[in-house]
Scaffold this motif. Structure first.
Motif, PDB file in Angstrom:
ATOM      1  N   TRP A 167       0.838  -1.175   0.191  1.00  0.00           N
ATOM      2  CA  TRP A 167      -0.252   0.182  -0.028  1.00  0.00           C
ATOM      3  C   TRP A 167       0.757   1.221  -0.018  1.00  0.00           C
ATOM      4  N   PHE A 168       1.823   1.331   0.750  1.00  0.00           N
ATOM      5  CA  PHE A 168       2.710   2.559   0.932  1.00  0.00           C
ATOM      6  C   PHE A 168       3.533   2.733  -0.218  1.00  0.00           C
ATOM      7  N   GLY A 169       3.904   1.539  -1.039  1.00  0.00           N
ATOM      8  CA  GLY A 169       4.608   1.608  -2.295  1.00  0.00           C
ATOM      9  C   GLY A 169       3.694   2.122  -3.333  1.00  0.00           C
ATOM     10  N   GLY A 170       2.487   1.792  -3.253  1.00  0.00           N
ATOM     11  CA  GLY A 170       1.394   2.332  -4.250  1.00  0.00           C
ATOM     12  C   GLY A 170       0.927   3.674  -4.016  1.00  0.00           C
ATOM     13  N   VAL A 171       1.092   4.155  -2.904  1.00  0.00           N
ATOM     14  CA  VAL A 171       0.695   5.706  -2.583  1.00  0.00           C
ATOM     15  C   VAL A 171       1.966   6.448  -3.114  1.00  0.00           C
ATOM     16  N   ALA A 172       3.186   6.085  -2.986  1.00  0.00           N
ATOM     17  CA  ALA A 172       4.455   6.757  -3.081  1.00  0.00           C
ATOM     18  C   ALA A 172       4.429   6.859  -4.735  1.00  0.00           C
ATOM     19  N   SER A 173       4.216   5.592  -5.565  1.00  0.00           N
ATOM     20  CA  SER A 173       4.218   5.736  -6.977  1.00  0.00           C
ATOM     21  C   SER A 173       2.995   6.525  -7.560  1.00  0.00           C
ATOM     22  N   GLY A 174       1.995   6.514  -7.126  1.00  0.00           N
ATOM     23  CA  GLY A 174       0.760   7.505  -7.442  1.00  0.00           C
ATOM     24  C   GLY A 174       1.070   9.059  -7.267  1.00  0.00           C
ATOM     25  N   ALA A 175       1.736   9.226  -6.096  1.00  0.00           N
ATOM     26  CA  ALA A 175       2.113  10.556  -5.900  1.00  0.00           C
ATOM     27  C   ALA A 175       3.103  11.004  -6.886  1.00  0.00           C
ATOM     28  N   SER A 176       4.054  10.288  -7.340  1.00  0.00           N
ATOM     29  CA  SER A 176       4.859  10.512  -8.247  1.00  0.00           C
ATOM     30  C   SER A 176       4.338  11.046  -9.467  1.00  0.00           C
ATOM     31  N   PHE A 177       3.345  10.021  -9.865  1.00  0.00           N
ATOM     32  CA  PHE A 177       2.741  10.416 -11.111  1.00  0.00           C
ATOM     33  C   PHE A 177       2.089  11.891 -10.902  1.00  0.00           C
ATOM     34  N   ALA A 178       1.410  11.993  -9.946  1.00  0.00           N
ATOM     35  CA  ALA A 178       0.808  13.358  -9.729  1.00  0.00           C
ATOM     36  C   ALA A 178       1.933  14.386  -9.817  1.00  0.00           C
ATOM     37  N   ALA A 200       7.623  10.949   1.476  1.00  0.00           N
ATOM     38  CA  ALA A 200       7.113  10.528   2.896  1.00  0.00           C
ATOM     39  C   ALA A 200       6.330   9.338   2.856  1.00  0.00           C
ATOM     40  N   ALA A 201       5.659   8.729   1.613  1.00  0.00           N
ATOM     41  CA  ALA A 201       4.819   7.455   1.771  1.00  0.00           C
ATOM     42  C   ALA A 201       5.944   6.488   1.407  1.00  0.00           C
ATOM     43  N   VAL A 202       7.084   6.687   0.928  1.00  0.00           N
ATOM     44  CA  VAL A 202       8.093   5.594   0.551  1.00  0.00           C
ATOM     45  C   VAL A 202       9.010   5.213   1.747  1.00  0.00           C
ATOM     46  N   LEU A 203       9.048   6.268   2.709  1.00  0.00           N
ATOM     47  CA  LEU A 203       9.951   6.064   3.726  1.00  0.00           C
ATOM     48  C   LEU A 203       9.585   4.657   4.631  1.00  0.00           C
ATOM     49  N   PRO A 204       8.377   4.442   4.793  1.00  0.00           N
ATOM     50  CA  PRO A 204       8.259   3.177   5.812  1.00  0.00           C
ATOM     51  C   PRO A 204       8.395   1.990   4.775  1.00  0.00           C
ATOM     52  N   ALA A 205       8.420   1.887   3.548  1.00  0.00           N
ATOM     53  CA  ALA A 205       8.405   0.700   2.791  1.00  0.00           C
ATOM     54  C   ALA A 205       9.659  -0.176   3.049  1.00  0.00           C
ATOM     55  N   PRO A 206      10.808   0.481   3.183  1.00  0.00           N
ATOM     56  CA  PRO A 206      12.086  -0.351   3.494  1.00  0.00           C
ATOM     57  C   PRO A 206      12.017  -1.149   4.909  1.00  0.00           C
ATOM     58  N   VAL A 207      11.373  -0.268   5.875  1.00  0.00           N
ATOM     59  CA  VAL A 207      11.376  -0.756   7.227  1.00  0.00           C
ATOM     60  C   VAL A 207      10.440  -1.820   7.313  1.00  0.00           C
ATOM     61  N   LEU A 208       9.095  -1.697   6.455  1.00  0.00           N
ATOM     62  CA  LEU A 208       8.409  -2.935   6.582  1.00  0.00           C
ATOM     63  C   LEU A 208       8.875  -4.111   5.688  1.00  0.00           C
ATOM     64  N   LEU A 209       9.491  -3.917   4.668  1.00  0.00           N
ATOM     65  CA  LEU A 209      10.196  -5.051   3.957  1.00  0.00           C
ATOM     66  C   LEU A 209      11.304  -5.671   4.715  1.00  0.00           C
ATOM     67  N   ILE A 210      11.985  -5.094   5.397  1.00  0.00           N
ATOM     68  CA  ILE A 210      13.225  -5.620   6.378  1.00  0.00           C
ATOM     69  C   ILE A 210      12.335  -6.347   7.390  1.00  0.00           C
ATOM     70  N   ALA A 211      11.382  -5.621   8.041  1.00  0.00           N
ATOM     71  CA  ALA A 211      10.505  -6.347   9.140  1.00  0.00           C
ATOM     72  C   ALA A 211      10.097  -7.497   8.766  1.00  0.00           C
ATOM     73  N   ASP A 212       9.679  -7.740   7.626  1.00  0.00           N
ATOM     74  CA  ASP A 212       9.027  -9.029   6.967  1.00  0.00           C
ATOM     75  C   ASP A 212      10.182 -10.099   6.661  1.00  0.00           C
ATOM     76  N   LEU A 213      11.277  -9.564   6.088  1.00  0.00           N
ATOM     77  CA  LEU A 213      12.373 -10.506   5.845  1.00  0.00           C
ATOM     78  C   LEU A 213      13.102 -11.063   7.148  1.00  0.00           C
ATOM     79  N   GLY A 214      12.956 -10.360   8.162  1.00  0.00           N
ATOM     80  CA  GLY A 214      13.334 -10.872   9.670  1.00  0.00           C
ATOM     81  C   GLY A 214      14.835 -10.529   9.949  1.00  0.00           C
TER      82      GLY A 214
END
Length: 490
Positions: A167-178, A200-214
């Protein structure tokens, strides 16, 4: 062997160096094992005879019933030793400094395995021409067994971090289109705001991805290589490049370099077209029926949701900054978010109509409730601006944007949960393997293209190859350094 039965790597054995079954681990002065045991640990060559209670049932029906009961996830205790089921694996030892008993370090146990024996001969008998193809055709064309005993495939173990990352990655992508659209239209002030929203939307993305990877190092390790055929690997590179381009664009805006900011913003939007859609492609490349049979639609569906949520987040930010309701950019963003949601709903309806048996995972249970909630939310967002009048129009439009954002998150959660349910549908997995899952399976007969592996000569140790190896080693050292820092902080 040290006295007292202690292994070289720190593992402990009973006093006297004997195993519980009486086999001695004593060594001769020359280093060779005594007796008839050929394994390094002195274990018997022949497997012990099973006890009467360990004998399998004599009848086929009894063996089938016993096997099914033993593999039933509802009766087996699958509680992990560390962590929680379905959560990220722990990357720490249960007891610091404690070695594993009877285990050699650095894969030393594999050195005496038959898999590495000099007399091992794999595939000594070559199949006849066409034999493998005929077997594959029989598997795909014969009837599905009833009942199908599973589990056939492993269900995804993703938790809340993954759909939130989508979701955060999608919001960041859509804002870049805008931002790119605003720059093209000449509204550079709104474009600068949109670039900040994207960052601002893409900042949590790496944290969430790393949290899932463990483990933090696992994200960095994905950057050690570049695999164009792997959506996950290319996605990690795209996330890194997208974040870098966005940070550079925002920094250029802040220091008063508008041309550089616009150029980097355009590059970010180009990368966003992949970042917003690759998550759907990633789901479609799996063996999960509802994902695999949605491969034509998942990428476009995800990019539509990304465009809508990004436009909604940008429009809300501009409204909070005081932009007038009748401002051209404000009006355009309202139309973009509504149009993208309508496109998403249309594609989803077409996909669900053709899914057939595979679509049951998306229609029932938790995925069904989430999907219906998402459609209700975005449907409300489409209706509110149409019925609002006068002073209520602006609050209604703002509420519609909030509903689009909430609906986009519900759509992501629904798709992830549907994949888990579909993986547990053993009959659907078996039907998909036989190309009998969706009504349009027959249209794909003869269109499948499979890559043929060929023997390639080893690459010469040239300059570019040496640079690639050095890059991989550097990233590996960096990931270990980051993990050591985190372990010290904890």
């Amino acid at each position: 062997m040290p006295d007292g039965g202690e292994l070289p790597d720190g593992g402990e054995l009973p006093d006297g160096g004997e195993l519980p079954d009486g086999n001695s681990l004593a060594s001769s002065p020359g280093g060779e094992r005594r007796g008839e045991c050929e394994s390094p640990l002195g274990l018997p060559v022949e497997a012990p005879e099973p006890e009467p209670s360990e004998e399998p049932p004599s009848s086929t029906a009894g063996r089938d019933e016993s096997w099914t009961a033993d593999h039933d996830s509802a009766t087996r205790d699958d509680t992990p030793a560390l962590g929680t089921r379905g959560g990220p694996a722990s990357w720490r030892r249960a007891i610091e400094g404690r070695a594993v008993a009877l285990a050699r370090p650095a894969w030393g146990d594999a050195g005496w395995s038959y898999l590495f024996g000099r007399d091992t001969n794999y595939a000594a008998v070559e199949p006849d021409p066409g034999e493998v193809e005929a077997a594959s055709l029989r598997m795909r064309s014969e009837t599905t067994p009833e009942p199908v005993h599973g589990p056939v495939i492993h269900a995804p173990v993703w938790t809340w971090e993954v759909p939130l990352y989508f979701w955060f990655g999608g919001v960041a992508s859509g804002a870049s289109f805008a931002a790119l659209a605003a720059d093209i239209a000449g509204d550079h002030a709104s474009a600068r705001v949109a670039r900040k929203v994207s960052m601002a939307a893409v900042l949590p993305a790496p944290v969430l991805l790393i949290a899932d990877l463990g483990r933090p190092g696992r994200f960095l390790n994905m950057l050690r290589i570049f695999k164009p055929r792997s959506p996950m690997n290319v996605g990690a590179w795209c996330l890194t490049a997208f974040s870098g381009a966005g940070a550079g664009a925002v920094a250029a805006d802040l220091v008063g370099a508008p041309r550089t900011g616009r150029a980097l913003g355009a590059a970010q939007a180009l990368l966003g077209s992949y970042l917003g859609s690759y998550t759907g492609v990633l789901l479609a490349t799996t063996a999960v029926p509802v994902w695999a049979r949605s491969r034509v639609f998942l990428g476009p569906i995800f990019i539509c949701t990304a465009t809508a949520t990004g436009a909604a987040a940008t429009r809300l930010t501009l409204a909070a900054a005081g932009q007038a309701e009748d401002h051209p950019t404000h009006v355009a963003l309202s139309r973009i978010e509504a149009g993208a949601i309508l496109a998403e709903l249309t594609l989803s309806a077409l996909n669900e109509r053709r899914l057939g048996r595979a679509g049951e995972a998306l229609a029932h249970g938790t995925p069904g409730r989430l999907s219906r909630a998402a459609k209700t939310l975005v449907g409300g967002g489409l209706v509110l601006p149409l019925i609002a009048r006068g002073r209520a129009r602006r609050p209604a439009q703002n509420l519609a944007s909030v509903l689009y954002l909430a609906g986009g998150l519900a759509f992501r959660l629904a798709w992830v949960e549907a994949g888990k349910a579909s993986a547990h549908d053993d009959e659907a997995v078996a039907l998909m393997a036989r190309a009998k899952l969706t009504p349009d399976e027959s249209l794909r007969v003869g269109t499948e293209q499979r890559a043929v592996s060929e023997d390639r000569p080893p690459l010469a140790d040239s300059g570019p190859l040496h640079a690639v190896r050095e890059w991989s080693a550097t990233i590996g050292r960096a990931s270990l350094f980051v993990e050591r820092l985190i372990s010290r902080v904890r």
